[in-house]
Enzyme design. Structure first.
Site, PDB file in Angstrom:
ATOM      1  N   ASP A 133      -2.459 -12.675 -42.143  1.00  0.00           N
ATOM      2  CA  ASP A 133      -1.436 -12.401 -41.148  1.00  0.00           C
ATOM      3  C   ASP A 133      -0.106 -12.065 -41.815  1.00  0.00           C
ATOM      4  O   ASP A 133       0.950 -12.476 -41.356  1.00  0.00           O
ATOM      5  CB  ASP A 133      -1.295 -13.645 -40.247  1.00  0.00           C
ATOM      6  N   ASN A 154      -7.690 -10.968 -23.551  1.00  0.00           N
ATOM      7  CA  ASN A 154      -6.397 -11.434 -24.070  1.00  0.00           C
ATOM      8  C   ASN A 154      -6.096 -10.848 -25.447  1.00  0.00           C
ATOM      9  O   ASN A 154      -5.146 -11.265 -26.115  1.00  0.00           O
ATOM     10  CB  ASN A 154      -6.358 -12.968 -24.130  1.00  0.00           C
TER      11      ASN A 154
END
Length: 312
Positions: A133, A154
């Site tokens: 990330d 989502n």
């Protein structure tokens, strides 16, 4: 020189030994289908103040531009679902489960360094980079391409055995390894639990999230004041949000992690709402010394708490 099949076996064996729950392999190359989706998402300004998401457009879509000579993207899953949750009732101040313990960036990055060392020991000289990330890598898309799951409504990666309470990490390397088969089926079906549950209407349509409306964005990424339109809609989240995951039927398969570093500070376990409200900067530094909450700094967390109080 080992075969691509043998290389894949070794990569998956190392992943298992290091505690990753799953390992998927994909051939490095341009994500052609994602280019128009990403461009459209940015054009809608769904990134909010996260301007960095518009940077390095080409590198985001093509890992060979990020790591010259790359042949393989290795996607890894690392579980963070807690055995004992912090209070999450209607009145409790809440933080996302991934933030209970130490910052995952450091915990997983250390494992990835070891991973690359073991690859070199068992296969030979391999060049590449590890990501958690932390760079323009479309991690969910690569995880899907490597067969680890599908993208839910989502926009999170969902796995049939684990749900979605896990971190994704990647190795982009110049080693040729047998790729896995992408998961083409969408197992969400007609379910709209996550869409219906989001209090800020952040899920614009199936698989597309307006980041600028997401509670995680509002409590972490947004540096300015939280817009007044979200008053009464934050549901007591002060750092991140788990609503769309908590209601997802696939997360009934979530199992507790086995990472000691993700266990909450004992003091945090006993935090009452009053403790959150009266927290000093010294307490913040002590309790969240190695926590992801350091990202908001004390001032950011205080802003979030004050915004909740102003709703009352």
């Amino acid at each position: 020189m080992l075969s691509p099949e043998k290389n894949a076996q070794i990569l998956k064996s190392i992943a298992q030994r290091l505690g990753f729950e799953a390992c998927g392999i994909a051939k490095a190359g341009f994500l052609e289908e994602e280019a128009p989706r990403l461009e459209n998402w940015l054009n809608q300004n769904y990134q909010g103040e996260m301007g960095y998401l518009a940077n390095h457009f080409d590198k985001r879509l093509d890992p060979t531009k990020l790591v010259p000579g790359a042949k393989t993207v290795v996607s890894l899953i690392y579980n963070y679902y807690p055995e004992n949750k912090l209070p999450e009732d209607t009145d409790s101040i809440k933080l996302a489960k991934y933030a209970y313990g130490e910052d995952y960036h450091f915990v997983i990055k250390d494992k990835l360094k070891t991973f690359i060392e073991l690859i070199r020991e068992e296969i030979g000289e391999v060049e590449g980079r590890a990501f958690v990330d932390s760079a323009p890598v479309m991690e969910r898309q690569w995880a899907q391409k490597s067969g680890l799951g599908w993208l839910g409504k989502n926009s999170l990666l969902l796995n049939r055995k684990m749900g979605s309470f896990f971190f994704l990490a990647e190795l982009i390397i110049d080693l040729e390894a047998q790729p896995d088969t992408p998961l083409s089926k969408d197992y969400c079906g007609t379910c709209t639990a996550c869409v219906d549950a989001c209090p800020t209407d952040a899920i614009a349509k199936a698989g597309v999230v307006d980041g600028s409306r997401c509670i995680s964005y509002l409590t972490i990424e947004l540096k300015d004041a939280i817009p007044s339109e979200f008053q009464g809609k934050m549901e007591n989240w002060v750092f991140g949000c788990d609503i769309c995951q908590d209601v997802c039927p696939w997360n009934r398969f979530s199992k507790p992690h086995s990472e000691p570093k993700f266990i909450p500070d004992p003091e945090l376990r006993d935090f009452s709402n009053q403790d959150w409200i009266e927290m000093t900067e010294d307490t913040f530094r002590k309790v969240f010394k190695k926590s992801p909450l350091k990202r908001t700094k004390f001032a950011g967390l205080s802003r979030n708490i004050e915004f909740l109080i102003s709703n009352d």
